[in-house]
Scaffold this motif. Structure first.
Motif, PDB file in Angstrom:
ATOM      1  N   UNK A 281       0.892  -1.241  -0.024  1.00 23.68           N
ATOM      2  CA  UNK A 281       0.120   0.087   0.123  1.00 23.68           C
ATOM      3  C   UNK A 281       0.844   1.372  -0.039  1.00 23.68           C
ATOM      4  N   UNK A 282       0.727   2.156  -1.227  1.00 23.30           N
ATOM      5  CA  UNK A 282       1.723   3.348  -1.000  1.00 23.30           C
ATOM      6  C   UNK A 282       1.548   4.276   0.310  1.00 23.30           C
ATOM      7  N   UNK A 283       0.342   4.076   0.737  1.00 22.89           N
ATOM      8  CA  UNK A 283      -0.001   4.969   1.901  1.00 22.89           C
ATOM      9  C   UNK A 283       0.329   4.530   3.315  1.00 22.89           C
ATOM     10  N   UNK A 284       0.950   3.145   3.462  1.00 19.66           N
ATOM     11  CA  UNK A 284       1.409   2.596   4.391  1.00 19.66           C
ATOM     12  C   UNK A 284       2.937   2.876   4.703  1.00 19.66           C
ATOM     13  N   UNK A 285       2.967   3.538   5.742  1.00 18.51           N
ATOM     14  CA  UNK A 285       4.265   4.080   6.176  1.00 18.51           C
ATOM     15  C   UNK A 285       5.421   2.700   6.249  1.00 18.51           C
ATOM     16  N   UNK A 286       5.075   1.581   6.453  1.00 17.57           N
ATOM     17  CA  UNK A 286       5.838   0.315   6.307  1.00 17.57           C
ATOM     18  C   UNK A 286       5.580  -0.458   5.154  1.00 17.57           C
ATOM     19  N   UNK A 287       5.141   0.209   3.969  1.00 19.75           N
ATOM     20  CA  UNK A 287       5.025  -0.605   2.711  1.00 19.75           C
ATOM     21  C   UNK A 287       6.483  -1.078   2.273  1.00 19.75           C
ATOM     22  N   UNK A 288       7.219  -0.142   2.642  1.00 20.55           N
ATOM     23  CA  UNK A 288       8.723  -0.734   2.008  1.00 20.55           C
ATOM     24  C   UNK A 288       9.153  -2.266   2.641  1.00 20.55           C
ATOM     25  N   UNK A 289       8.807  -2.145   3.982  1.00 17.78           N
ATOM     26  CA  UNK A 289       9.153  -3.324   4.909  1.00 17.78           C
ATOM     27  C   UNK A 289       8.290  -4.468   4.590  1.00 17.78           C
ATOM     28  N   UNK A 290       6.938  -4.185   4.221  1.00 17.72           N
ATOM     29  CA  UNK A 290       6.200  -5.335   3.496  1.00 17.72           C
ATOM     30  C   UNK A 290       6.833  -6.013   2.248  1.00 17.72           C
ATOM     31  N   UNK A 291       7.215  -5.016   1.374  1.00 17.05           N
ATOM     32  CA  UNK A 291       7.804  -5.517   0.172  1.00 17.05           C
ATOM     33  C   UNK A 291       9.094  -6.286   0.362  1.00 17.05           C
ATOM     34  N   UNK A 292      10.022  -5.775   1.194  1.00 14.11           N
ATOM     35  CA  UNK A 292      10.939  -6.550   1.497  1.00 14.11           C
ATOM     36  C   UNK A 292      11.028  -7.998   1.980  1.00 14.11           C
ATOM     37  N   UNK A 293       9.987  -8.038   3.001  1.00 14.74           N
ATOM     38  CA  UNK A 293       9.588  -9.266   3.541  1.00 14.74           C
ATOM     39  C   UNK A 293       9.245 -10.184   2.345  1.00 14.74           C
ATOM     40  N   UNK A 294       8.479  -9.965   1.464  1.00 16.36           N
ATOM     41  CA  UNK A 294       7.947 -10.824   0.290  1.00 16.36           C
ATOM     42  C   UNK A 294       8.941 -11.004  -0.672  1.00 16.36           C
ATOM     43  N   UNK A 295       9.922 -10.090  -0.976  1.00  6.20           N
ATOM     44  CA  UNK A 295      11.201 -10.146  -1.639  1.00  6.20           C
ATOM     45  C   UNK A 295      12.238 -11.249  -1.072  1.00  6.20           C
ATOM     46  N   UNK A 296      12.499 -10.982   0.278  1.00  6.06           N
ATOM     47  CA  UNK A 296      13.277 -11.869   0.895  1.00  6.06           C
ATOM     48  C   UNK A 296      13.019 -13.437   0.632  1.00  6.06           C
ATOM     49  N   UNK A 297      11.400 -13.498   1.277  1.00  9.80           N
ATOM     50  CA  UNK A 297      10.870 -14.888   1.119  1.00  9.80           C
ATOM     51  C   UNK A 297      10.861 -15.439  -0.233  1.00  9.80           C
ATOM     52  N   UNK A 298      10.601 -14.578  -1.334  1.00 14.81           N
ATOM     53  CA  UNK A 298      10.657 -15.136  -2.709  1.00 14.81           C
ATOM     54  C   UNK A 298      12.143 -15.643  -3.057  1.00 14.81           C
ATOM     55  N   UNK A 299      13.177 -14.698  -2.947  1.00 12.69           N
ATOM     56  CA  UNK A 299      14.542 -15.091  -3.125  1.00 12.69           C
ATOM     57  C   UNK A 299      14.948 -16.191  -2.340  1.00 12.69           C
ATOM     58  N   UNK A 300      14.320 -16.622  -1.319  1.00  8.93           N
ATOM     59  CA  UNK A 300      14.687 -17.434  -0.422  1.00  8.93           C
ATOM     60  C   UNK A 300      14.140 -19.052  -1.184  1.00  8.93           C
ATOM     61  N   UNK A 615      28.504  -7.799  -5.243  1.00 10.27           N
ATOM     62  CA  UNK A 615      29.587  -6.787  -4.913  1.00 10.27           C
ATOM     63  C   UNK A 615      28.944  -5.415  -4.874  1.00 10.27           C
ATOM     64  N   UNK A 616      27.700  -5.316  -5.311  1.00  7.95           N
ATOM     65  CA  UNK A 616      26.920  -4.188  -5.718  1.00  7.95           C
ATOM     66  C   UNK A 616      26.196  -3.547  -4.261  1.00  7.95           C
ATOM     67  N   UNK A 617      26.252  -2.336  -3.998  1.00  7.19           N
ATOM     68  CA  UNK A 617      25.624  -1.918  -2.855  1.00  7.19           C
ATOM     69  C   UNK A 617      24.406  -0.963  -3.224  1.00  7.19           C
ATOM     70  N   UNK A 618      23.379  -1.450  -2.966  1.00  7.72           N
ATOM     71  CA  UNK A 618      22.156  -0.676  -3.009  1.00  7.72           C
ATOM     72  C   UNK A 618      21.619  -0.048  -1.974  1.00  7.72           C
ATOM     73  N   UNK A 619      21.479   1.557  -2.177  1.00 12.60           N
ATOM     74  CA  UNK A 619      21.315   2.503  -1.134  1.00 12.60           C
ATOM     75  C   UNK A 619      20.175   3.026  -1.551  1.00 12.60           C
ATOM     76  N   UNK A 620      18.884   2.949  -0.737  1.00  8.29           N
ATOM     77  CA  UNK A 620      17.575   3.153  -0.999  1.00  8.29           C
ATOM     78  C   UNK A 620      16.872   4.342   0.130  1.00  8.29           C
ATOM     79  N   UNK A 621      16.505   5.511  -0.436  1.00 12.33           N
ATOM     80  CA  UNK A 621      15.924   6.444   0.752  1.00 12.33           C
ATOM     81  C   UNK A 621      14.352   6.267   0.485  1.00 12.33           C
ATOM     82  N   UNK A 622      13.800   5.736   1.524  1.00 12.91           N
ATOM     83  CA  UNK A 622      12.463   5.481   1.607  1.00 12.91           C
ATOM     84  C   UNK A 622      11.708   6.815   2.385  1.00 12.91           C
ATOM     85  N   UNK A 623      12.431   7.659   2.433  1.00  8.98           N
ATOM     86  CA  UNK A 623      11.798   9.099   2.923  1.00  8.98           C
ATOM     87  C   UNK A 623      11.584  10.167   1.813  1.00  8.98           C
ATOM     88  N   UNK A 624      10.782  11.176   2.339  1.00 12.37           N
ATOM     89  CA  UNK A 624      10.358  12.381   1.418  1.00 12.37           C
ATOM     90  C   UNK A 624      11.253  13.391   1.626  1.00 12.37           C
TER      91      UNK A 624
END
Length: 660
Positions: A281-300, A615-624
């Motif tokens: 949900x783009x209005x969920x302040x924890x939407x990025x964490x929800x995405x990270x969980x699903x991504x971690x689970x799918x990668x695993x 070896x790549x480092x991804x740095x992501x800014x989830x703030x406004x």
């Protein structure tokens, strides 16, 4: 779990990142198709999924075949340099099937038939449905298996059908016979001595239909296992057909995120490519964490690169209020998926529909058209993905932390007669993963019977059901020097949902330094319990320590005053409540540090996510707000081409992908 045996995702990507989405051109006049191709090429689209919901177009009446339009589309895509993920259309049978063959329609637990007019209206146990599904799949594979534009097979779509009808009942009985062999064994496993439920004939056994009062929880657990297996049988039947024609083409079917109805560990072992649909949900302040969980689970589940099959370019249409994504968020969340292992970034759908149930669900080309913000942002993302693909594609992500999850434990814990309906397995899982994410720790997911030796820290948010093999695995992990931290209500039941003697397996009690688990003390909504240094929520337990623990944190006040809320014995931790978010984050960060696990970067601001992929480092800014991040050393930012030394400044919803 075994790794997939067929072709890998790399056979479809060939050093690229797939970019595109579901394309439903049958909704549009053919003159629009050429305009679509122009826009796709401008946006860098290199992959489309065709045919997901096309069964009635392909087979307008029983046995008929209308392939001409699909022939033209396959040729058009190939001539334009766009690969095709060709779907079997079996998730949405034509209306004639339900009308002529009502046995193909699913039945709810209270006996209602689910009619055609929507989608997913099929019984997984219907022999008629399976026959028609095999026939259309066979003809698709025979016709297009040799087409040079075919890059992947997509079987069905979001398998999610439950069925309690008579044909499903007969299949359930066959499944139970294979599992238990005898009625005596089934009666023992289900505990049918309770409430006079003993069965004297297989024909007396029903699916988990709606009874007068609460259902037998072991019966419900087996019915959920059965449903996952029946849907998997449907997938495997179609997969085997296309594999016979095209053994060199990878096969997938898209998971829904953390979906209750499928044992995705087992399913992933049957797929060549593991893919998922993801709609935070783009209005969920924890939407990025929800995405990270699903991504971690799918990668695993994939044990390597995976496919983001669907996401939304803007709003969806199924929430109570459907908000668009603010500028930059679509790009940021797409790059987050790549950071966490995705080699494909795709959408539902390409062009926003003008009719039908999903006309307000966004597309890569919205109702605003080519000049709309959505399409312009899609173009930017396409250029970004093309720029970084040679450096990213095929690279693996690794983690020192594993979070354990098991669908059977989830199913068993979701029974009607549980101690607290406030305790939801998925919510507890999200809370613990969120604490690790906010501590800037990247995690894998694992099944409790998987080999855990590669991990410094193993986290069990909650596994109400644990098999003997899983318990032995956890014990061996700790004896081998690993650090284990378990949340409350873990190890309560065995594989048949039989409560273990003492309310927690004796081996686990010894592991954690617990003599007796006297009582479970669930908490009311909003209620808390004081502990030394933090406040617990949701749950608490009346534990008596055996005196062997190396460290304890006590409850303070109330009925549990002075009793242990947290125990550590050697490398094993037990947390009998749910600490408030900051406290859980701090506790897990401290345990991780003690286990030798550190964030990718030190001193990260709260809104920054940092992940390594190779070896790549991804740095992501989830703030406004813009933020400067310390990144010691000199790097090249693959997104901008600029050199970065010691620090990088990111704007709102911005990202950097840094190569040493």
């Amino acid at each position: 779990m075994p790794k997939p045996q067929g072709p890998a995702l790399s056979d479809a990507t060939r050093g690229r990142l797939l970019f595109g989405g579901d394309y439903n051109p049958e909704q549009w006049p053919e003159e629009v198709w050429h305009e679509d191709v122009r826009l796709m090429k401008d946006a860098g689209v290199n992959s489309v999924t065709l045919g997901v919901f096309s069964w009635s177009r392909l087979e307008p009446e029983p046995g008929a075949r209308e392939f001409g339009w699909l022939d033209r589309l396959m040729d058009l895509m190939h001539d334009s340099g766009i690969g095709v993920v060709l779907a079997t259309p079996t998730s949405s049978p034509p209306p004639w099937m339900g009308r002529l063959h009502p046995d193909t329609l699913p039945v709810t637990e209270d006996g209602r038939t689910e009619w055609w007019g929507g989608r997913q209206h099929f019984s997984h146990s219907s022999a008629t449905y399976r026959r028609y599904a095999a026939a259309i799949t066979e003809d698709l594979a025979a016709r297009y298996g040799g087409h040079p534009g075919l890059t992947m097979w997509h079987i069905n779509n979001e398998y999610c059908t439950f069925d309690h009808g008579d044909e499903a009942a007969a299949s359930f009985r066959r499944w139970l016979r294979e599992r238990y062999g005898t009625l005596d064994a089934l009666n023992e496993a289900w505990g049918t001595a309770f409430w006079s439920q003993g069965y004297d004939t297989w024909d007396g056994i029903l699916p988990a239909r709606q009874p007068h009062y609460m259902r037998n929880p072991s019966q419900v657990l087996d019915f959920r296992r059965f449903t996952s297996d029946m849907l998997l049988e449907c997938f495997v039947a179609e997969r085997d057909i296309v594999r016979r024609h095209t053994p060199h083409i990878p096969v997938t079917s898209n998971f829904m995120p953390l979906w209750f109805g499928q044992d995705a560990w087992r399913w992933a072992g049957e797929e060549d490519v593991v893919s998922v649909d993801l709609y935070p949900d783009p209005r969920d302040p924890l939407g990025a964490q929800d995405g990270a969980l699903v991504q971690d689970m799918t990668r695993s589940q994939a044990r390597g690169p995976w496919m983001l099959m669907e996401q939304a370019a803007g709003p969806v249409n199924w929430r109570g209020v459907n908000h668009p994504k603010p500028r930059g968020l679509n790009r940021l969340w797409s790059l987050q998926a790549v950071a966490r292992g995705a080699d494909a970034v795709c959408y539902f759908q390409w062009r926003q529909s003008r009719q039908g149930a999903e006309k307000f669900h966004s597309g890569m080309v919205s109702h605003a058209g080519e000049q709309g913000r959505t399409y312009q942002e899609v173009k930017q993302l396409g250029a970004d993905l093309a720029r970084i693909a040679p450096e990213v594609s095929g690279r693996h992500s690794t983690a020192d932390v594993a979070v354990l999850h098991d669908w059977h434990a989830w199913w068993a814990g979701a029974q009607d007669g549980r101690l607290s309906h406030e305790v939801e397995h998925a919510d507890v899982l999200r809370t613990w993963h969120r604490a690790l994410w906010q501590a800037h720790l990247t995690t894998d997911f694992a099944h409790p019977e998987h080999d855990l030796t590669a991990y410094r820290l193993v986290v069990v948010p909650q596994l109400y059901l644990l098999t003997d093999a899983a318990i032995d695995n956890l014990l061996a992990y700790v004896r081998g020097g690993g650090t284990l931290v378990c949340g409350f209500l873990t190890g309560v039941a065995d594989q048949d949902d039989r409560v273990r003697e003492g309310g927690m397996d004796a081996r686990l009690r010894e592991l954690f330094g617990i003599r007796t688990l006297h009582e479970w003390w669930p908490l009311d909504p909003g209620e808390g319990v004081a502990c030394e240094g933090f406040r617990g929520t949701l749950w608490s337990e009346e534990l008596e320590a055996d005196g062997t623990a190396d460290e304890t944190v006590a409850y303070k006040g109330g009925e549990l005053d002075g009793l242990p809320a947290v125990l550590r014995k050697g490398g094993a931790w037990y947390v009998s409540t749910l600490p408030e978010p900051d406290a859980l984050r701090d506790l897990l960060a401290r345990i991780a540090t003690g286990a030798g696990v550190r964030p990718v970067l030190d001193g990260l601001p709260e809104q920054i996510e940092a992940v390594r992929r190779g070896e790549l480092l991804f740095v992501l800014n989830h703030g406004r707000e813009p933020v400067t991040v310390e990144v010691p050393g000199t790097h090249r930012d693959l997104l901008t081409g600029a050199d970065v030394t010691d620090r990088v400044t990111l704007g709102r919803y911005d990202a950097a992908i840094l190569r040493p």
